[in-house]
Design an enzyme around this catalytic site. Structure first.
Site, PDB file in Angstrom:
ATOM      1  N   ASP A  26      78.883  51.353 -17.487  1.00 59.60           N
ATOM      2  CA  ASP A  26      79.726  51.958 -16.453  1.00 59.60           C
ATOM      3  C   ASP A  26      79.924  51.049 -15.235  1.00 59.60           C
ATOM      4  O   ASP A  26      78.974  50.549 -14.634  1.00 59.60           O
ATOM      5  CB  ASP A  26      79.126  53.289 -15.981  1.00 59.60           C
ATOM      6  N   ARG A  39      80.768  63.857 -15.227  1.00 58.66           N
ATOM      7  CA  ARG A  39      79.805  62.775 -15.034  1.00 58.66           C
ATOM      8  C   ARG A  39      79.510  62.551 -13.559  1.00 58.66           C
ATOM      9  O   ARG A  39      80.406  62.658 -12.716  1.00 58.66           O
ATOM     10  CB  ARG A  39      80.358  61.472 -15.633  1.00 58.66           C
TER      11      ARG A  39
END
Length: 318
Positions: free
Chosen positions: A120, A286
């Protein structure tokens, strides 16, 4: 009152992943439980919980027990109201954001910002330390996510190759290696308006465990600094093949109320692509923990090429 319980940690694959039971994440946790979850995370790289009853506020409260949270995403300017830390992952949001043609144009990306293997936000100089993904609505079949252990991948290299990559650095950016098409203007403008480019060590030393991990991924790594384009491409191809070897991976089947918590400093993950031809709903949420700047075995600390650190305040340029 803080929740106290006896955790059960069951490994789910040979080199990565464990499922944790015996804890209700919707309530504040006793510090000893937080410490046990953190240790399980460091050991297994990604941990899974099932049957949880978290909403946005509950997910944020759980995550804050492990560190300060970032804004939802560097290019997210419309998180859920009152919850700027939440990134909602839902194909309908991508279509709304990038136009009606988005679903056809980016079929392989409609269930995520990027559906290939990636760690990420490594375009930022301080990528998130960890990510926590919660399933709200998932299809009856398909849509699994996979993770890979980047420490195991590094350790699986031969000693001479480990010595070689220990001293390399690579540039990371959004849309690495992607050649924009004419229809991509809205997406490209959003990225260029808030450009993030960083140079990271190809191998990072984990700040808590001291383990070395390969820190490249097809989603963000553009090239290796100092190598010619053909050399960089071939070295990265070799490393990508290494980090995606099946023996280093785990696959997770989502259910409503499932939650995955991964160490973004030691893993990469793969969003699903088996739903691209189906009209099904898959909604997950998320949050990410603020990370530090990666450090290589030679002491090199990641550097900013463009942009600034990824922090709690919004990085989005509207």
């Amino acid at each position: 009152m803080p929740t106290t319980s006896i955790l059960t940690v069951n490994r789910v694959a040979g080199r990565i992943g464990a499922e944790i039971t015996g804890v209700d994440l919707a309530h504040p946790l006793d510090p000893t439980i937080v410490a046990e979850i953190r240790q399980a995370l460091l050991t297994h790289k990604v941990v899974f919980f099932r049957g949880q009853t978290l909403d946005h506020a509950g997910q944020i409260a759980f995550a804050r027990q492990f560190g300060e949270l970032t804004h939802a995403h560097p290019h997210e300017d419309a998180p859920p109201q009152d919850f700027p830390q939440i990134l909602t992952i839902d194909p309908r949001r991508y279509e709304e954001r990038y136009g009606r043609g988005y679903r056809e144009l980016y079929r392989k990306r409609k269930y995520s910002y990027f559906s290939g293997w990636h760690t990420d936000v490594t375009a930022a100089v301080n990528p998130p330390a960890g990510s926590i993904l919660r399933a709200e609505t998932v299809p009856a079949f398909g849509g699994d996510t996979q993770w890979t252990n980047l420490v195991a991948a590094y350790e699986g290299l031969s000693a001479p190759l480990r010595d070689f990559v220990d001293g390399l650095r690579a540039e990371h950016r959004f849309l690495a290696g992607y050649q924009p098409a004419e229809q991509d203007g809205k997406l490209v403008k959003r990225i260029n308006d808030n450009l993030l480019v960083s140079v990271h060590p190809v191998v990072r030393v984990h700040p808590e465990t001291g383990e070395r991990a390969l820190f490249v991924n097809p989603g963000f790594t553009d090239h290796i600094v100092g190598l010619s384009a053909p050399e960089s491409r071939r070295v990265l191809e070799l490393l990508y093949e290494q980090i995606t070897r099946p023996e280093y991976t785990v696959r997770f089947r989502w259910q409503p109320g499932s939650l995955a918590f991964w160490d973004n400093r030691a893993t990469a993950h793969l969003a699903p692509s088996d739903l691209d031809h189906l009209d099904v709903q898959r909604t997950l949420h998320r949050v990410t923990l603020i990370g530090d700047r990666p450090v290589g075995p030679d002491g090199f600390v990641s550097e900013i090429v463009a942009g600034r650190e990824f922090r709690a305040e919004s990085l989005v340029v509207a």
